[in-house]
Write a protein that holds these residues in place. Structure first.
Motif, short mmCIF file in Angstrom:
data_model
loop_
_atom_site.label_atom_id
_atom_site.label_comp_id
_atom_site.label_asym_id
_atom_site.label_seq_id
_atom_site.Cartn_x
_atom_site.Cartn_y
_atom_site.Cartn_z
N ILE A 303 0.99 -1.25 -0.02
CA ILE A 303 -0.13 -0.07 -0.12
C ILE A 303 0.80 1.49 -0.08
CG2 ILE A 303 -1.72 1.31 1.11
CD1 ILE A 303 -2.88 -1.46 0.37
N TYR A 304 0.82 1.75 -1.08
CA TYR A 304 1.80 3.20 -1.02
C TYR A 304 0.96 4.63 -1.22
CZ TYR A 304 5.70 0.20 -2.76
OH TYR A 304 6.47 -0.90 -3.00
N ARG A 305 1.50 5.54 -0.80
CA ARG A 305 1.02 6.77 -1.49
C ARG A 305 1.69 7.01 -2.85
NH1 ARG A 305 2.52 12.29 0.24
NH2 ARG A 305 4.21 11.68 1.34
N TYR A 306 0.76 7.42 -3.57
CA TYR A 306 1.04 7.45 -4.97
C TYR A 306 1.25 8.97 -5.50
CZ TYR A 306 0.64 2.47 -5.66
OH TYR A 306 0.71 1.33 -5.61
N ARG A 307 2.29 9.32 -6.20
CA ARG A 307 2.38 10.65 -6.93
C ARG A 307 2.59 10.44 -8.50
NH1 ARG A 307 8.59 11.81 -5.02
NH2 ARG A 307 9.63 9.96 -6.21
N LEU A 308 2.27 11.51 -9.20
CA LEU A 308 2.38 11.39 -10.56
C LEU A 308 3.84 10.93 -10.95
CD1 LEU A 308 0.82 14.75 -12.13
CD2 LEU A 308 -0.10 12.29 -12.38
N SER A 309 3.89 10.10 -12.04
CA SER A 309 5.31 9.62 -12.57
C SER A 309 5.53 10.85 -13.58
CB SER A 309 5.20 8.24 -13.06
OG SER A 309 4.32 8.39 -14.32
N GLU A 310 6.70 10.71 -14.20
CA GLU A 310 7.08 11.70 -15.21
C GLU A 310 6.21 11.34 -16.28
OE1 GLU A 310 9.55 13.70 -15.05
OE2 GLU A 310 8.94 14.31 -17.09
N ALA A 311 5.86 10.02 -16.68
CA ALA A 311 4.75 9.97 -17.96
C ALA A 311 3.55 10.48 -17.53
CB ALA A 311 4.72 8.23 -17.92
N GLY A 312 2.98 10.29 -16.10
CA GLY A 312 1.72 11.11 -15.78
C GLY A 312 1.87 12.40 -15.88
N ARG A 313 2.96 12.86 -15.46
CA ARG A 313 2.95 14.49 -15.56
C ARG A 313 2.72 14.83 -17.20
NH1 ARG A 313 6.11 14.55 -11.11
NH2 ARG A 313 8.15 13.82 -12.27
N LEU A 314 3.58 14.01 -17.93
CA LEU A 314 3.46 14.61 -19.38
C LEU A 314 2.04 14.34 -20.00
CD1 LEU A 314 5.66 15.26 -21.27
CD2 LEU A 314 6.01 12.86 -21.97
N VAL A 315 1.27 13.35 -19.54
CA VAL A 315 -0.13 13.34 -20.24
C VAL A 315 -0.79 14.22 -19.47
CG1 VAL A 315 -2.19 11.52 -20.06
CG2 VAL A 315 0.28 10.61 -20.40
N ALA A 316 -0.60 14.65 -18.30
CA ALA A 316 -1.69 15.50 -17.46
C ALA A 316 -1.47 16.92 -18.24
CB ALA A 316 -1.12 15.95 -15.89
#
Ligand SMILES: [Zn+2]
Ligand SMILES: [Zn+2]
Ligand SMILES: [Zn+2]
Length: 473
Positions: A303-316
């Motif tokens: 169970i993690y705390r998640y943040r945007l990945s590099e790919a996620g930031r790009l898609v955002a």
């Protein structure tokens, strides 16, 4: 004052304070003009569309502050605004809000950054899916992450309140799994590790000791005896025979401890089969579906705390660019199934006819998201368009084209020598470089290719294509 000139004045945003304490908003008005409301209903009746807002929620004076914050986060018009809190926030509120107002150093700067990011998010296109909303939210709220909250009613024992409020379809467990598989989010801190039933992925498990022989639950601790003459081990009560001890198995009379018998290490006995043993077998029984599993067979889940990945930031920032690849579908397009079928067919044909030669080319346009991010959506799309035109000019009428996983474009070149495949691949590679000329980027993607000369007898199309994909990763 017109709306436009109002945005250009000294106050870049306004604060909406939710509180039932009179004068709560007075301390805030030094930062921005502030209005105070007792609940969301009252605010909704008075709100002006298009206003640049940040919310400050007085947790102490409101009866249901969590409901209020959930309402804001679900509201299509207000969900992207900053929500700061005052007072003691529980885990659930912390997972939905932007933190304590007191801890924000420069609220107006934070509000400006957030709204600027929000404006450019998703390439300026409207949000079409729950992914778009979530990614834009994490991108524009720099202090937000996907925070898990412990919850005994949740199937996986933890829940992500932000996913729960933004959820439109699926379940939030499925949603998160999809985000992880597409590597849009990444684990930041490991909070816990739970074990799930492999049958239904629920974490509500009951661990029981059972008899290792017959799986019966009816086990207890009892003194046992070990007969030296036959080696039998059993509960002491079964050895007792009119004040004497005799073995129930070989009927030998047991007189002296250490000579005829001793006490075994086994001190658990099964009420069903009378088997004696040292350690019971542990079974994990799922309270959701009823299956029993060996503890080793349970599925561990971090169970993690998640943040945007590099790919996620790009898609955002750019939005999902998958639709842009559609321009390639004009070029001799066949469905991926047909493409694979023709590729298989060519491989089989080659086994019978030595003169058959063909080539397979993979164009991996992995640089497109960065192009859109750098140039903007319109110019980026134009660039892809002109690339597709130039690819079209290189492709022969008999070559087949298909597209898989959005950014992978495949070409099947029948009756082409190994040199011919090399030449075309070289031209395409040059094209991917030329197409971003005059921009700060180096290339739009990469080319991978193989001639049928290099494919082994045993391979089918799926295997050859998988090999090229793995080279492109
Ligand atoms: Zn038993
Ligand atoms: Zn015996
Ligand atoms: Zn289960």
């Amino acid at each position: 004052m017109s709306e436009q000139s109002e945005q250009q004045t000294r106050e870049p945003f306004r604060i909406v304070a939710f509180s039932r304490r009179s004068g709560f908003s007075e301390g805030l008005s030094a930062i921005a003009s502030t209005r105070q409301y007792a609940d969301f209903q009252e605010f909704a009746e008075h709100s002006e569309p298009g206003a640049q807002l940040a919310f400050v929620v007085d947790l102490e004076s409101l009866p249901e502050p969590l409901d209020l914050i959930r309402t804001i986060r679900r509201h299509p018009q207000w969900r992207m605004q900053l929500v700061w809190t005052r007072g003691d926030a529980g885990a659930e509120i912390r997972a939905l809000a932007d933190g304590a107002f007191e801890a924000v150093e420069n609220p107006s700067e934070r509000a400006l950054t957030s709204s600027a990011r929000l404006e450019s998010a998703h390439g300026g296109q409207p949000f079409r899916s729950q992914d778009d909303v979530l990614l834009a939210m994490l991108w524009s709220h720099s202090h937000m992450s996907l925070q898990p909250v412990r919850d005994w009613t949740a199937p996986e024992l933890y829940r992500y309140p932000l996913l729960d409020v933004l959820l439109e379809d699926d379940t939030s467990e499925f949603w998160l799994r999809g985000l992880k598989q597409r590597r849009l989010v990444e684990g930041q801190d490991l909070v816990d590790r739970v074990r799930l039933c492999p049958g239904c992925r629920h974490g509500h498990l009951s661990f029981v000791d059972v008899c290792p022989e017959c799986d019966s639950l009816d086990i207890r601790t009892e003194p046992g005896l070990h007969c030296f003459s036959c080696g039998h081990v059993g509960p002491q009560r079964l050895f007792q025979d009119n004040g004497m001890l005799s073995c129930p198995n070989c009927h030998a009379t047991l007189r002296h401890i250490g000579e005829d018998y001793d006490r075994p290490l086994e001190n658990h006995v099964c009420g069903s089969c009378q088997h004696m043993f040292m350690d019971g077998r542990v079974l994990a029984r799922c309270m959701a579906c009823g299956q029993a599993h060996d503890p080793d067979a349970l599925e561990p889940l971090g169970i993690y705390r998640y943040r945007l990945s590099e790919a996620g930031r790009l898609v955002a920032r750019t939005g999902d660019v998958g639709d842009l690849y559609g321009v390639f579908d004009d070029i001799n397009y066949v469905s991926p199934e047909h493409f694979e079928f023709f590729c298989d067919w060519s491989l089989k044909l080659r086994q019978r006819h030595d003169e058959i030669r063909f080539g397979l080319i993979l164009l991996h346009l992995n640089g497109l998201a960065r192009v859109i991010d750098t140039l903007g959506h319109g110019p980026g799309a134009a660039l892809v368009d002109s690339l597709a035109e130039r690819v079209k000019a290189l492709v022969r009428a008999t070559d087949l084209v298909t597209r898989t996983a959005d950014d992978r474009i495949w070409l099947l070149l029948p009756q082409t020598s190994a040199t011919g495949v090399d030449v075309l691949a070289g031209r395409l590679s040059q094209l991917l470089e030329d197409s971003v000329d005059g921009t700060p980027l180096d290339r739009l993607g990469h080319v991978y290719h193989e001639s049928s000369m290099g494919m082994s007898e045993a391979e089918d199309a799926a295997a050859v294509m998988a090999r090229l994909v793995s080279r492109s990763q």
